[in-house]
Design a protein around this motif. Sequence first.
Motif, PDB file in Angstrom:
ATOM      1  N   ARG A 158       0.996  -1.482   0.140  1.00 24.63           N
ATOM      2  CA  ARG A 158       0.033   0.193  -0.002  1.00 24.63           C
ATOM      3  C   ARG A 158       0.957   1.258   0.131  1.00 24.63           C
ATOM      4  NH1 ARG A 158      -3.456  -1.463   5.263  1.00 24.63           N
ATOM      5  NH2 ARG A 158      -1.771  -2.346   5.670  1.00 24.63           N
ATOM      6  N   THR A 180       2.839   2.426   3.215  1.00 21.73           N
ATOM      7  CA  THR A 180       4.049   1.757   3.534  1.00 21.73           C
ATOM      8  C   THR A 180       5.280   2.197   2.675  1.00 21.73           C
ATOM      9  OG1 THR A 180       2.774  -0.187   3.708  1.00 21.73           O
ATOM     10  CG2 THR A 180       4.946  -0.749   3.396  1.00 21.73           C
ATOM     11  N   LEU A 195       1.680   3.919  11.552  1.00 25.17           N
ATOM     12  CA  LEU A 195       0.550   3.438  11.990  1.00 25.17           C
ATOM     13  C   LEU A 195       0.225   2.014  12.220  1.00 25.17           C
ATOM     14  CD1 LEU A 195      -1.660   5.930   9.729  1.00 25.17           C
ATOM     15  CD2 LEU A 195      -1.184   6.178  12.452  1.00 25.17           C
ATOM     16  N   ALA A 196      -0.244   1.659  13.297  1.00 23.03           N
ATOM     17  CA  ALA A 196      -0.500   0.178  13.668  1.00 23.03           C
ATOM     18  C   ALA A 196      -0.750  -0.576  12.496  1.00 23.03           C
ATOM     19  CB  ALA A 196      -1.561  -0.108  14.658  1.00 23.03           C
ATOM     20  N   GLU A 197      -1.764  -0.003  11.592  1.00 27.42           N
ATOM     21  CA  GLU A 197      -2.248  -0.836  10.530  1.00 27.42           C
ATOM     22  C   GLU A 197      -1.317  -1.296   9.488  1.00 27.42           C
ATOM     23  OE1 GLU A 197      -5.195   2.773   8.753  1.00 27.42           O
ATOM     24  OE2 GLU A 197      -5.029   0.991   7.656  1.00 27.42           O
ATOM     25  N   TYR A 198      -0.009  -0.465   9.359  1.00 34.57           N
ATOM     26  CA  TYR A 198       0.795  -0.611   8.298  1.00 34.57           C
ATOM     27  C   TYR A 198       2.127  -1.369   8.940  1.00 34.57           C
ATOM     28  CZ  TYR A 198      -2.195   2.595   5.827  1.00 34.57           C
ATOM     29  OH  TYR A 198      -3.263   3.199   5.240  1.00 34.57           O
ATOM     30  N   ARG A 199       2.199  -1.711  10.227  1.00 32.19           N
ATOM     31  CA  ARG A 199       3.375  -2.318  10.507  1.00 32.19           C
ATOM     32  C   ARG A 199       3.711  -3.745  10.204  1.00 32.19           C
ATOM     33  NH1 ARG A 199       3.290   0.004  17.100  1.00 32.19           N
ATOM     34  NH2 ARG A 199       3.857   1.866  16.527  1.00 32.19           N
ATOM     35  N   GLY A 200       2.580  -4.224  10.010  1.00 32.81           N
ATOM     36  CA  GLY A 200       2.860  -5.816   9.772  1.00 32.81           C
ATOM     37  C   GLY A 200       3.275  -5.782   8.060  1.00 32.81           C
ATOM     38  N   GLU A 201       2.885  -4.857   7.427  1.00 29.33           N
ATOM     39  CA  GLU A 201       3.151  -4.828   6.011  1.00 29.33           C
ATOM     40  C   GLU A 201       4.876  -4.349   5.844  1.00 29.33           C
ATOM     41  OE1 GLU A 201       0.480  -3.976   2.459  1.00 29.33           O
ATOM     42  OE2 GLU A 201       1.481  -1.949   3.003  1.00 29.33           O
ATOM     43  N   LYS A 232       5.048  -6.090  14.787  1.00 25.40           N
ATOM     44  CA  LYS A 232       3.962  -5.859  13.715  1.00 25.40           C
ATOM     45  C   LYS A 232       2.586  -5.346  14.301  1.00 25.40           C
ATOM     46  CE  LYS A 232       5.769  -9.691  11.100  1.00 25.40           C
ATOM     47  NZ  LYS A 232       5.474 -11.393  10.860  1.00 25.40           N
ATOM     48  N   ARG A 233       2.693  -5.188  15.571  1.00 25.66           N
ATOM     49  CA  ARG A 233       1.340  -4.723  16.361  1.00 25.66           C
ATOM     50  C   ARG A 233       1.070  -3.395  16.590  1.00 25.66           C
ATOM     51  NH1 ARG A 233       2.438  -9.368  20.369  1.00 25.66           N
ATOM     52  NH2 ARG A 233       2.300 -11.138  18.724  1.00 25.66           N
TER      53      ARG A 233
END
Length: 253
Positions: A196, A199, A219-225, A252-253
């Motif tokens: 995305r 990222t 932001l937490a929603e992008y950490r995993g990616e 990742k969290r």
Amino acid sequence: MSLEKSEAIVLRVVPWSETSMVVTLFTRDFGKISAIAKGARRLRSPFESSLDLLAKSQIVFIQKCSDVLDLLTESKLIRRFRSGQVALLPLYCGYYVAELLLGLTEDNQKASELYDVSDRTLTDLDRGLSAPEVILRFEMQALKLLGHLPTFHLCASCGNPVQSERNGPGALLGIAAGGILCGDCVPSQQLVIRIRYPTLEYMIAYSSEEWSGNPLPILAEYRGEVRFVMERFVSNLADRHLRLTDFLEELKR
Ligand SMILES: [Zn+2]
């Protein structure tokens, strides 16, 4: 043979004999070196705690010819890596820094800037700064200084400009190619992942940022990616899976 001095970070310690150890050090002035530390395993070691993993020390060593280990003659502790006393995540992050330096740097190649980035990373982990940002900054700066920074605006395969729209479907990143890919080149490439746009933005920001103040929060929603991409980039460069990445799930969290 010459007597040399430098600041150094301890990357690895391996027993050598009943009383000695071989230490791998990332020095500020000589890059990565391996040296015998005689007496380091004795109860009253002349090196005391200066050879603990990730400690920063002022060392004196005798540089031998290429295929013989150097000899460490003095080591004085400047700073201990304290994160392990606080929590496991910053401790594992510190070990990851060591593993990445062991895997991606060459012996005896001076890399003062990378030394400073590594030193600062360990200091920031010790200070309790947010680990996802500290680690991404370390990785992007290390890739940049080692000449492996991914391309972000030009296709890594053909060199043509690639536009990534903020509201578009994201960007196509070629792990093996080393950066962003244009639509024409994607079919001929291996290890292509779609990420995305934010990222990509984080990667660009952390590779250029001098980061004097607080880092741009991820932001937490992008950490995993972000972790997914960085793990693949780094393991592709090191040509193997880095063991410590398995311990960094919390990033990742
Ligand atoms: Zn292309």
